[in-house]
Design an enzyme around this catalytic site. Structure first.
Site, PDB file in Angstrom:
ATOM      1  N   ASN A 155      51.555  42.511  35.019  1.00 47.18           N
ATOM      2  CA  ASN A 155      51.986  41.711  35.839  1.00 47.18           C
ATOM      3  C   ASN A 155      51.772  40.628  34.536  1.00 47.18           C
ATOM      4  O   ASN A 155      51.236  40.154  33.641  1.00 47.18           O
ATOM      5  CB  ASN A 155      50.894  40.070  35.818  1.00 47.18           C
ATOM      6  CG  ASN A 155      51.115  38.964  37.491  1.00 47.18           C
ATOM      7  OD1 ASN A 155      51.693  38.346  36.172  1.00 47.18           O
ATOM      8  ND2 ASN A 155      50.621  38.727  37.539  1.00 47.18           N
ATOM      9  N   ASP A 165      40.633  39.445  36.875  1.00 48.81           N
ATOM     10  CA  ASP A 165      41.273  39.553  38.421  1.00 48.81           C
ATOM     11  C   ASP A 165      40.169  38.133  38.596  1.00 48.81           C
ATOM     12  O   ASP A 165      39.420  36.834  38.563  1.00 48.81           O
ATOM     13  CB  ASP A 165      40.092  40.118  39.433  1.00 48.81           C
ATOM     14  CG  ASP A 165      40.901  39.935  40.575  1.00 48.81           C
ATOM     15  OD1 ASP A 165      42.040  41.111  40.340  1.00 48.81           O
ATOM     16  OD2 ASP A 165      40.092  39.983  41.467  1.00 48.81           O
ATOM     17  N   HIS A 205      41.155  29.114  34.039  1.00 48.83           N
ATOM     18  CA  HIS A 205      40.267  29.511  34.156  1.00 48.83           C
ATOM     19  C   HIS A 205      40.888  30.477  33.583  1.00 48.83           C
ATOM     20  O   HIS A 205      39.514  31.152  32.626  1.00 48.83           O
ATOM     21  CB  HIS A 205      40.751  30.060  36.036  1.00 48.83           C
ATOM     22  CG  HIS A 205      42.237  30.490  36.730  1.00 48.83           C
ATOM     23  ND1 HIS A 205      43.098  29.985  35.875  1.00 48.83           N
ATOM     24  CD2 HIS A 205      42.319  31.333  36.979  1.00 48.83           C
ATOM     25  CE1 HIS A 205      44.533  30.148  35.641  1.00 48.83           C
ATOM     26  NE2 HIS A 205      44.105  31.079  36.741  1.00 48.83           N
TER      27      HIS A 205
END
Ligand code: IMP
Length: 206
Positions: free
Chosen positions: A13, A73, A184
């Site tokens: 990604n 993840d 995050h």
């Protein structure tokens, strides 16, 4: 792992890879991507948790490349959708969905849901797996809400719709530095790096 060691970013990604590079820039390691190591077979994210999927990706890439691998993840959890899409965030509107498809589905799903019920958070688990089987993890989350309009061009994924708490700008309206300070992913990777430093410090003095 020592200074100068190489670590493969176990992701394809581009948004994520760019952010991992920016957040880990201060560390004395060389980050490689799939192109640098000749790629790897597609890894199915069959786990039910961020940790399980991060481990799946990092272990697979460490095994194929024989190098340390770093996987992240992550996902977004929306209160009004009972925590969905969560670990399925990348595939919310189907396999190989684009960010646009996923955002369209998110906004459709929240049609008519008022601001006070649009609470959400990003979560991330980052893991580093070395070829000799050492596994180190870091976790992070970022609270906020889903806005009523898309704004900004920074970041990736759901960022134009996600408004971090204590502000009114969307994640995509923040600079990269501002995003990483509260995100995050920033928290998960800094936590992982701290653990790594502590472990190496303990070993070299012990
Ligand atoms: P995965 O970790 O590869 O399963 O994919 C995580 C998915 O969660 C991404 O494809 C995005 O849709 C979403 N996501 C994770 N982190 C972010 C972020 O920082 N901004 C926007 N979307 C994110």
């Amino acid at each position: 792992m020592k200074a100068g060691d190489t670590v493969v970013i176990a992701s394809t990604n581009p948004g994520k890879i760019a952010e991992v590079r920016q957040i880990m820039a201060g560390l004395p390691i060389v980050l490689l991507t799939s192109d640098d190591v000749g790629g790897w077979p597609e890894i199915e994210e069959t786990g039910d948790t961020y940790l399980a999927n991060a481990l799946l990706k990092a272990r697979a890439v460490a095994a194929v490349t024989g190098r340390a691998a770093l996987a992240d993840d992550s996902g977004i959890e929306v209160d009004a959708l009972d925590g969905a899409p969560g670990v399925r965030s990348a595939r919310f509107s189907g396999e190989r969905a684009s960010d646009e498809d996923n955002n369209a589905k998110l906004i459709e799903s929240l049609d008519g849901v008022p601001s006070e019920r649009r609470g959400a958070r990003y979560r991330c688990v980052a893991v580093l797996v070395t070829p000799d089987g050492e596994e180190i993890a870091g976790i992070g989350s970022c609270e906020g809400r889903i806005g009523n309009e898309a704004r900004g061009t920074g970041g990736f994924g759901y960022d134009p719709w996600f408004i971090p708490e204590r502000g009114s700008r969307t994640m995509a309206e923040l600079t990269a530095e501002e995003k990483h300070a509260i995100s995050h992913r920033g928290k998960a990777l800094r936590g992982l790096a701290d653990k790594l430093r502590a472990l190496r410090g303990e070993r070299s003095s012990g």
